[in-house]
Scaffold this active site. Structure first.
Site: not given
Length: 922
Positions: A612, A649
Site C-alpha cells: 500500500d 501501489e
C-alpha cells in the site's frame, strides 16, 4: 654463469642486509603488538601476526597463517615468563599474545572501565620510550615499549619512567613477558622505573603487574579458542574491590526489584497446570540483543525466554528506563513480575535484552517506559491477547498491549504445502475482504466473516476461475479506532478496511472463529494457516495487502518514535494521509520490514504482497524519494522472497506517482493506475482521451514497461478504494455522506458516467446501457495484456450507492451479497457477463512472456476459462489518433487471421447534465 653469479651475489648481499635489519624488525613488531593489545580502544590484530613469520609481500596479501606451527609453538611455551626476551625466540610473539589476551580476559575492568594515564619519561633516551598505565581504583598495570632498537642495550643511562599519582610507596612489579621482578626507585621524592632495568640487549617491551596482587590461577580454566594452551594466568586478587562491590550491589538491586514485584497468590496457567509465584525463583541473565522479540531457548534440561526490544532512550532518561512486565494470564491487571532493566547490564546499543529462565509455559508480557503505566506491545510479538469478538469492546482486555508467549505452541500440519509458483502471465487476481466476503447473512456459512468462512466459499472462487486472492489487510488492527458516526443512523462507524496495522506478525484475531470451550491465543494463527492451506489445495495463491507506510496504535510511537517515523521538528509527517509516516529506509526499519515479510512467507506460507502506498517505501528520512531506495533493494535481494510476488501501489498521498519505477528498477509488479484511467475514460467517452491511449493500455502499456513483460502490469478497472463497476456507470460523482465527513473524503475525480440518471433508476433503457458498459469494461480487462484483477462483488454488479471511500462501512454497503449470485432475476448481471462477445467453449490459450503459445490451464472450467489468456500476443489493428474504433486481435504467431477479434466503437452521444458524454460498445 654471469647471471648465476649475479643472483648469488645479490643473495649474499641481501642476507648480509637481512641479518642486520631482521632483529630490529622483530623487536619493533613485538613493541607494536603490545601497544595494540593494551592501549585504549578495541584491539584489532591481523591473523598470523602472533607468529614469527616474515613476508616480503604487501601486508594486505599475507600468506595464510600456519596453524600447525602455532599449535606446535603453543605446546612448547613455558607456564610463566620466558627466560630471555620475547623477541629473541621464535615463540616470543605467541607468548606475548597469549599472556596479554589472557590477562585482558581475566581482568576486563582495566580495559573497559580503567583510566588511561600517560607516563612521563626523562633522561637522555626519553624519546625512545613510550609508557602508559591503565588505572582502576588503587591498582594499575603498566605498558612500556622502546623504539629505534639499534640503540637498545646501550646508552640508557639515567632514562626513567616517572610514576606520579600511580605508585604511592615503593613497590615491586612483575613483567608478565619474562616473569622478572622490577622495583620502583625513589628519585627526588618521586617513584620511577629505570629503563635500563626494563630493556636488555634484546628486550623491547614490558607489561608490568603489581606483584602483591598476583595469585595462582586455577589450572582447569581454559584459554580462549585462538590460544588453546593453558598457561598459568595472572589474576588480580583484588583487581578492584570497589568495582566488584558496586557490581554485586547492582545485581542485588535488580533481584530486589524483581522480588518486590512478585505476587503471592496461586494462579492457574493453561489446562491443569499450576504456577505458584511464591515458589518462583527468578533466574535473570543478560541475554542477547538478537533476534528481536521473545525467543524460546533451550539449555539442556532448562528452558528460558530471551526478550529483546529496540527502544532508543529519550534524552536525559534514567538508567532504569525500560521495564519488562510479565502477566500470568490475559486478564491479569497486575504483572506477577516487573523487571526494571538497568542500561549498564541489559542494554546493547539501543536494544534492551534479558534472558529469564523457569517461566511458566504460558504467560503474557509487555514493556513500560520509565514511570508510565501504559503497557506497550513488542513490535516483534508473534501472538497477542487482543479482543476476540469483532466490534465488541472487552473491558477485561488491555487491547494490543500484551504479547503472549507459549513455550509449548500448538502444532500445525502443513501436509506438504508450499508455494504454488503460478506464473504471472497465468494469474487472475481477485481482490477481497476476509470479513466482507462472508459477513452477509446470505452467505449461509457456518463461520461468517472469518478465515474459515473463506474456506467454505472456495468452490465459488474456483467456479469464477481466479487463481489468486489479494486479501485486504489481515495484520492485527483495531476496528473500533474510528471517531465518526453515520449521520443518518447515528451508528458508530468502524475501521473496516484495516489499513492501520498495530501488530505486523499476528493475523487479525477477530477474523478467526473463537470457540468459547477451547480458548487459545493461537486460534487466529491456526485458522489463517488452514485458510492458506485450503486455498493452495484449490490452486489459488494468497497475496496480502500490507501497510508499511504508517502504523496504528501507540506502542510503536512510544517505543521507537524517532527511529520508525519520518518527523519534522518533532512532529509526524503525513505522506501516508493517515497521520504518520514510517521511516522505511532507516536500517532498523529495513530489518523490521524484511523480517516481517520473511515471517509471513516462511511461517504462514503466503505467496505474495501488495504494498500500500509503495512510494513511501522509497522516501528518505526527510521525505524526499531515493533514486534507489535501500529498503526496496533489501526486499528485492532477500533470498527468502525470491519467489514471492511483489506488487506496488505506485502512488502515495504525498503526491509521488511512480508507475514504471518499481518494475524497471526492482522487477516488481505494479497496480497500473494508467490502465484504469485510460480504459475508464475511453469507455465512458471522454473527449479529452483518444483511442490510441486506450489501445496502448490494452496492448500492455508498452510506453511504461517497454521491453519488460506486460505481466508487470496489474490491470484493473475497480478496486476496494473507489467505485465499483456498477457505481462507475451509475454515478457521476461521489456520495460519501454516510461516512460522517460531509462528503469531503474520497477522491473527486472518478472518471465515471451515470448513463443518464444519478443512482438507481427504473428507466429500462438506462439500465440496459449500464449493463452494456459493464460488459465493455470486463471485456477490455480480460483481453488486455497484463495480469487482470477483479474487485470483490463486481461479478454480480455490487453497488456501494456511490460511496467511493467505504473504509468505515462494515455493513451491506461493502459486504458480498450472495443472493445476487442466484440465477433468475433478469435485471441482475450474472457471472456470464464476463464471457460476453466470447464464443462459449472456445479453447483457452496462453503464452509465455516471449509470445510462444502453450496449452491452457488444465482442468480449469468456468467463466474466465472461456476467455483467451491475457498473456497472448495482441495485434493492435488500424487505429488513427482521432478515430474511436480501436480493435485488437489475439492470434497464434504462425496463424492468420486472429482467432479472436475485438473492436470498440463509439455508437452514441448522450447528454448528462451539462456535459456531453459518449459511450463505447464492444
Amino acid at each position: 654463469m654471469e647471471k648465476s653469479r649475479s643472483e648469488q651475489a645479490f643473495v649474499s648481499e641481501f642476507l648480509s642486509f637481512f641479518c642486520v635489519v631482521e632483529p630490529i624488525g622483530r623487536l619493533n613488531s613485538v613493541a607494536q603488538l603490545l601497544l595494540k593489545l593494551t592501549c585504549p580502544g578495541v584491539p584489532d590484530i591481523y591473523q598470523g601476526c602472533e607468529l614469527p613469520a616474515f613476508s616480503l609481500v604487501d601486508p594486505d596479501n599475507r600468506r595464510p597463517a600456519d596453524y600447525t606451527l602455532r599449535q606446535t609453538l603453543l605446546a612448547s611455551l613455558p607456564q610463566k615468563g620466558l627466560d630471555s626476551d620475547v623477541a629473541s625466540t621464535p615463540e616470543g610473539k605467541l607468548f606475548l599474545t597469549r599472556s596479554v589476551l589472557n590477562f585482558r580476559r581475566d581482568n576486563p575492568e582495566f580495559f573497559s572501565e580503567g583510566r588511561y594515564v600517560p607516563l612521563k619519561v626523562n633522561g637522555v633516551r626519553a624519546n625512545h620510550v613510550i609508557a602508559f598505565a591503565r588505572q582502576l581504583e588503587r591498582e594499575e598495570v603498566i605498558t612500556v615499549v622502546s623504539r629505534f632498537h639499534s640503540m637498545l642495550g646501550v646508552g640508557w643511562d639515567n632514562t626513567e619512567i616517572r610514576l606520579p599519582n600511580i605508585a604511592r610507596v615503593e613497590a615491586e612489579y612483575v613483567d608478565l613477558l619474562t616473569n622478572s621482578t622490577v622495583r620502583t626507585r625513589d628519585v627526588g621524592g618521586e617513584l620511577v622505573l629505570m629503563a635500563a632495568e626494563l630493556f636488555m640487549v634484546n628486550k623491547s617491551a614490558a607489561f608490568l603487574v603489581p606483584k602483591h596482587t598476583l595469585v595462582p590461577a586455577p589450572s582447569a580454566v581454559s584459554s580462549p579458542p585462538m590460544l588453546s594452551a593453558t598457561p598459568q594466568r595472572a589474576v588480580l586478587s583484588r583487581p578492584v574491590a570497589a568495582i566488584l562491590r558496586a557490581r554485586m550491589a547492582r545485581l542485588q538491586e535488580q533481584k530486589l526489584q524483581c522480588n518486590i514485584a512478585i505476587g503471592f497468590e496461586r494462579h492457574e496457567v493453561g489446562i491443569g497446570e499450576q504456577f505458584d509465584p511464591k515458589a518462583y525463583t527468578m533466574d535473570i541473565r543478560k541475554g542477547t540483543p538478537y533476534p528481536l522479540g521473545a525467543t524460546i531457548l533451550q539449555f539442556g534440561e532448562e528452558r528460558g525466554v530471551n526478550f529483546a526490544v529496540y527502544c532508543p532512550e529519550e534524552p536525559d532518561a534514567p538508567k532504569e528506563y525500560l521495564k519488562l512486565c510479565l502477566f500470568l494470564t490475559e486478564s491479569e491487571t497486575k504483572p506477577f513480575v516487573t523487571l526494571t532493566m538497568n542500561r549498564d547490564t541489559f542494554c546493547t546499543g539501543d536494544v534492551w535484552h534479558c534472558l529469564v529462565l523457569h517461566l511458566p509455559s504460558y504467560f503474557c508480557y509487555g514493556y513500560a517506559l520509565n514511570d508510565d503505566p501504559f503497557i506497550n506491545a513488542d513490535p516483534y510479538a508473534r501472538v497477542l491477547n487482543s479482543r476476540k469478538k469483532w466490534g465488541a469492546p472487552d473491558p477485561a482486555s488491555n487491547v494490543i498491549r500484551r504479547c503472549v508467549v507459549n513455550q509449548e505452541p500448538p502444532f500445525f500440519d502443513w501436509d506438504g504445502d508450499g508455494p504454488l509458483g503460478i506464473d504471472l502471465h497465468e494469474l487472475v487476481i481477485y481482490e477481497m475482504h476476509v470479513r466482507g466476503f462472508t459477513a452477509h447473512p446470505s452467505s449461509q456459512t457456518k463461520f461468517p466473516g472469518t478465515y474459515l468462512g473463506v474456506i467454505e466459499k472456495i468452490p465459488q472462487l474456483i467456479e469464477l476461475g481466479v487463481n489468486a486472492v489479494e486479501l485486504l489487510p489481515v495484520f492485527e488492527f483495531d476496528e473500533l479506532y474510528c471517531d465518526t458516526k453515520n449521520p443518518f443512523t447515528g451508528e458508530k462507524l468502524k475501521n473496516y478496511w484495516g489499513y492501520s496495522s498495530e501488530s505486523f506478525f499476528f493475523p487479525m484475531n477477530r477474523y478467526a472463529f473463537h470457540d468459547e470451550a477451547q480458548v487459545s491465543s493461537h486460534t487466529a494463527i491456526l485458522q489463517f494457516k488452514e485458510m492458506v492451506k485450503a486455498l493452495h489445495r484449490a490452486g489459488i495463491e494468497v497475496i496480502l495487502d500490507v501497510v508499511f507506510n504508517h502504523t496504528g496504535g501507540f506502542s510503536f510511537q512510544n517505543l521507537v518514535k524517532e527511529t520508525y517515523y519520518i518527523t519534522s521538528q518533532g512532529s509526524h509527517t503525513n505522506y501516508s494521509g493517515c497521520g504518520n509516516t514510517l521511516n522505511c529506509n532507516h536500517p532498523v526499519v529495513i530489518d523490521f520490514i524484511v523480517d516481517c515479510l520473511k515471517y509471513w512467507v516462511e511461517e504462514m506460507h503466503v505467496d505474495g504482497f501488495r504494498f500500500d502506498e509503495a512510494p513511501i517505501l522509497g522516501r528518505a528520512d526527510n521525505g524526499t524519494p531515493y533514486d534507489i531506495a535501500p529498503l526496496l533493494v533489501a526486499i528485492s535481494n532477500e533470498p527468502a522472497l525470491s519467489k514471492t510476488k511483489l506488487i506496488a501501489e505506485a502512488w502515495d498521498a504525498g503526491g509521488l506517482y511512480q508507475i514504471g519505477m518499481f518494475a524497471h528498477q526492482h522487477f516488481w509488479c505494479e497496480w497500473n493506475g494508467k490502465f484504469r484511467d485510460g480504459v475508464r475514460n475511453f469507455i465512458k467517452g471522454t473527449s479529452a482521451h483518444d483511442a490510441r491511449d486506450f489501445g496502448t493500455r490494452l496492448a500492455g502499456s508498452p510506453d511504461i514497461y517497454g521491453a519488460l513483460s506486460p505481466s508487470h502490469s496489474i490491470n484493473f478497472i475497480t478496486c476496494h478504494d473507489g467505485q465499483t463497476l456498477m457505481d462507475l456507470v451509475s454515478y457521476a460523482g461521489k456520495h460519501n455522506e454516510a461516512n460522517g465527513e460531509g462528503n469531503r473524503d474520497g477522491i473527486n475525480d472518478n472518471n465515471s458516467w451515470n448513463c443518464g440518471a444519478e443512482g438507481a433508476t427504473n428507466d429500462a433503457g438506462i439500465n440496459v446501457l449500464r449493463q452494456k458498459q459493464i460488459r465493455n469494461f470486463v471485456v477490455a480487462l480480460f483481453i488486455s495484456r497484463g495480469v487482470p484483477m477483479i474487485n470483490m462483488g463486481d461479478e454480480y454488479a455490487h453497488t456501494k450507492q456511490g460511496n467511493n471511500n467505504t473504509w468505515c462501512q462494515d455493513n451491506e454497503l461493502t459486504w458480498f451479497n450472495w443472493d445476487k449470485m442466484q440465477v433468475g432475476d433478469g435485471r441482475r448481471i450474472q457471472q456470464q457477463s464476463f464471457a460476453i462477445s466470447i464464443v462459449p467453449g472456445q479453447q483457452c490459450m496462453a503464452s509465455d512472456d516471449d509470445g510462444l503459445w502453450g496449452a491452457g490451464r488444465s482442468g480449469r472450467q468456468g467463466v474466465l476459462s472461456l476467455l483467451p489468456r491475457h498473456g497472448s500476443v495482441p495485434s493492435l489493428q488500424r487505429c488513427p489518433v482521432r478515430e474511436r474504433f480501436p480493435a485488437l486481435g489475439h492470434h497464434h504467431l504462425a496463424r492468420r487471421p486472429p482467432e479472436l477479434y475485438v473492436s470498440f466503437a463509439v455508437v452514441a452521444t448522450l447528454q448528462s447534465g451539462s456535459s456531453s458524454s459518449v459511450r463505447a460498445e464492444s
